[in-house]
Write a protein that holds these residues in place. Structure first.
Motif, PDB file in Angstrom:
ATOM      1  N   UNK A  75      25.475  29.601  68.684  1.00 61.24           N
ATOM      2  CA  UNK A  75      24.672  29.512  69.902  1.00 61.24           C
ATOM      3  C   UNK A  75      25.433  30.044  71.111  1.00 61.24           C
ATOM      4  N   UNK A  76      26.714  29.703  71.239  1.00 59.73           N
ATOM      5  CA  UNK A  76      27.514  30.192  72.361  1.00 59.73           C
ATOM      6  C   UNK A  76      27.683  31.699  72.288  1.00 59.73           C
ATOM      7  N   UNK A  77      27.880  32.237  71.094  1.00 65.84           N
ATOM      8  CA  UNK A  77      28.024  33.679  70.947  1.00 65.84           C
ATOM      9  C   UNK A  77      26.748  34.397  71.359  1.00 65.84           C
ATOM     10  N   UNK A  78      25.595  33.879  70.941  1.00 63.52           N
ATOM     11  CA  UNK A  78      24.322  34.510  71.291  1.00 63.52           C
ATOM     12  C   UNK A  78      24.043  34.435  72.786  1.00 63.52           C
ATOM     13  N   UNK A  79      24.535  33.399  73.434  1.00 61.97           N
ATOM     14  CA  UNK A  79      24.276  33.241  74.865  1.00 61.97           C
ATOM     15  C   UNK A  79      25.300  33.958  75.734  1.00 61.97           C
ATOM     16  N   UNK A  87      22.879  39.788  73.428  1.00 62.83           N
ATOM     17  CA  UNK A  87      23.169  38.453  73.955  1.00 62.83           C
ATOM     18  C   UNK A  87      22.436  38.218  75.262  1.00 62.83           C
ATOM     19  N   UNK A  88      22.276  36.953  75.595  1.00 64.66           N
ATOM     20  CA  UNK A  88      21.608  36.615  76.857  1.00 64.66           C
ATOM     21  C   UNK A  88      22.427  37.079  78.053  1.00 64.66           C
ATOM     22  N   UNK A  89      23.755  36.983  77.957  1.00 66.41           N
ATOM     23  CA  UNK A  89      24.604  37.445  79.059  1.00 66.41           C
ATOM     24  C   UNK A  89      24.463  38.946  79.258  1.00 66.41           C
ATOM     25  N   UNK A  90      24.381  39.724  78.197  1.00 65.36           N
ATOM     26  CA  UNK A  90      24.202  41.172  78.330  1.00 65.36           C
ATOM     27  C   UNK A  90      22.888  41.491  79.031  1.00 65.36           C
ATOM     28  N   UNK A 105      19.283  26.888  78.949  1.00 67.49           N
ATOM     29  CA  UNK A 105      20.111  25.757  79.364  1.00 67.49           C
ATOM     30  C   UNK A 105      21.575  25.979  78.984  1.00 67.49           C
ATOM     31  N   UNK A 106      21.830  26.604  77.823  1.00 64.96           N
ATOM     32  CA  UNK A 106      23.207  26.828  77.403  1.00 64.96           C
ATOM     33  C   UNK A 106      23.906  27.839  78.302  1.00 64.96           C
ATOM     34  N   UNK A 107      23.261  28.956  78.593  1.00 65.62           N
ATOM     35  CA  UNK A 107      23.899  29.925  79.487  1.00 65.62           C
ATOM     36  C   UNK A 107      24.029  29.347  80.889  1.00 65.62           C
ATOM     37  N   UNK A 173      18.396  24.470  89.803  1.00 64.56           N
ATOM     38  CA  UNK A 173      17.145  23.745  89.562  1.00 64.56           C
ATOM     39  C   UNK A 173      16.171  24.590  88.753  1.00 64.56           C
ATOM     40  N   UNK A 174      16.066  25.865  89.092  1.00 62.28           N
ATOM     41  CA  UNK A 174      15.152  26.757  88.385  1.00 62.28           C
ATOM     42  C   UNK A 174      15.831  27.564  87.287  1.00 62.28           C
ATOM     43  N   UNK A 175      17.143  27.437  87.177  1.00 63.47           N
ATOM     44  CA  UNK A 175      17.949  28.211  86.217  1.00 63.47           C
ATOM     45  C   UNK A 175      17.696  29.702  86.377  1.00 63.47           C
ATOM     46  N   UNK A 176      17.847  30.168  87.617  1.00 60.00           N
ATOM     47  CA  UNK A 176      17.692  31.579  87.921  1.00 60.00           C
ATOM     48  C   UNK A 176      19.037  32.147  88.355  1.00 60.00           C
TER      49      UNK A 176
END
Length: 395
Positions: A75-79, A87-90, A105-107, A173-176
């Motif tokens: 999960x951490x690798x994918x995020x 990945x979500x970070x990319x 939520x993880x990122x 709050x909005x995770x933006x």
């Protein structure tokens, strides 16, 4: 939106002050253990570009703990991976200069941890070093970087100072998450330690026994440890034969909680063997074959960061993965390795990374945190701070 707030300047710990109740004193490990408990189960595998080691105090629960660790690392690798295009970070980095991007939520947790580390270290640990790290040649996984020939790395480029963590716009709050144009986040300084903390706590809670997670020298322990605590050997360099290396647990051939042999990892853990180094106060004088100190922790985090293992050549220079955000270049060589114990692996690794960047200013800064620390200069001399036991004591 603004960069998240992290608490008091110069403090590494929860909130505005270091929570003494959760930071465990590092103790010199006893040479002999008297309890006839079973050895912890050991699992070793590759993950996150390093060696992952799991020690489970109750061998009967090891399989369940391993499943939890593998799921957490995936999960951490994918995020958080900057090397995976999916990945979500990319995805966030690719949107720099555009509008805000909603994140999981993880990122979100990983971003907040990174921004908190930046504020607590006055920017010595800064997630916006992405372009600087790439400019130095760390533009792919370290295995791929290490495999390149020097002539294939291209000409040296000028260092690129980091834009600064305060330029990141984050709405918790909005995770933006919104990045300015030209900015990319590199969560390498904190995400692996966060993964160790998350996995250790989730696994210990699920299996009901002590667990130690070691991700390339970023260690996190949770639950009830074996008798005498988790015995960890601290070495300054792991350039030894593969058969002599242990993952997290020191092997003195007497302690029942010694783990099975593991391949070399990319941070320092080593066997409890060899002659004793000479010691004067808290400074150790190096000898021909110094004995790695062995310490014991019951819970919390322990991290060792260094500049001698993850290295490569570019433009006639030897470079490494620790970057000073202020200059965009590797810091001047002062410390070979830094080890710190803290209430969490995130805090420990934040402190070790900051110390390497701060150089000669590191001892005073570390004293201000109150964390036990061991610093090894490039000449091999050792400085122990706070509650960290001086090298050379009885084991």
């Amino acid at each position: 939106m603004s960069a998240t707030s992290a608490g008091a300047r110069g403090r590494v710990g929860g909130g505005a002050a270091l929570p003494a109740a959760t930071v465990r004193t590092v103790t010199t490990a006893p040479a002999f253990a008297t309890s006839a408990v079973a050895e912890p189960a050991t699992a070793v595998f590759s993950a996150l570009g390093t060696t992952a080691v799991l020690l489970t105090a109750d061998p009967g629960r090891a399989d369940d703990a391993l499943l939890i660790l593998r799921a957490e690392l995936a999960a951490v690798d994918a995020a958080c991976s900057r090397f995976r295009p999916d990945s979500e970070l990319s995805r966030v980095n690719a949107a720099a200069g555009n509008g805000p991007v909603p994140v999981s939520a993880l990122l979100a947790e990983a971003v907040e941890v990174a921004l908190r580390a930046a504020e607590l270290t006055d920017g010595a640990v800064d997630p916006t070093v992405g372009p600087a790290v790439v400019a130095l040649g760390y533009d792919r996984t370290f295995a791929e970087v290490a495999a390149r020939r020097p002539e294939d790395t291209g000409p040296a480029t000028s260092p690129r100072p980091a834009p600064g963590w305060r330029s990141v716009r984050w709405d918790p709050a909005l995770r933006l998450l919104r990045l300015p144009a030209g900015t990319t986040l590199d969560l390498g300084a904190t995400a692996k330690a966060l993964a160790a903390d998350r996995a250790a706590h989730h696994a210990a809670a699920a299996v009901g026994c002590g667990v130690l997670v070691n991700l390339g020298g970023d260690l996190s322990a949770a639950g009830e440890p074996p008798y005498g605590g988790w015995r960890v050997a601290i070495a300054d360099n792991h350039a030894g034969p593969a058969a002599s290396w242990r993952a997290g647990i020191a092997d003195d051939h007497t302690a029942p909680n010694a783990g099975t042999q593991a391949p070399p990892v990319d941070r320092r853990t080593a066997p409890h063997t060899g002659p004793q180094p000479a010691t004067t106060d808290n400074h150790t004088v190096p000898d021909a074959a110094p004995r790695p100190p062995v310490v014991s922790i019951r819970d919390g985090g322990l991290a060792t960061s260094g500049t001698t293992v993850r290295t490569w050549r570019r433009g006639g220079r030897t470079l490494h993965h620790i970057v000073d955000p202020a200059t965009g270049d590797v810091p001047p060589p002062v410390w070979r390795t830094v080890s710190v114990a803290a209430g969490t692996c995130v805090d420990a690794n934040t402190a070790t990374t900051a110390a390497l960047v701060l150089g000669e200013r590191a001892p005073d800064w570390l004293r201000g945190t109150g964390l036990p620390a061991r610093l090894v200069r490039t000449d091999g001399s050792v400085l122990c701070l706070g509650a960290w036991p001086a090298d050379g004591g009885d084991r």
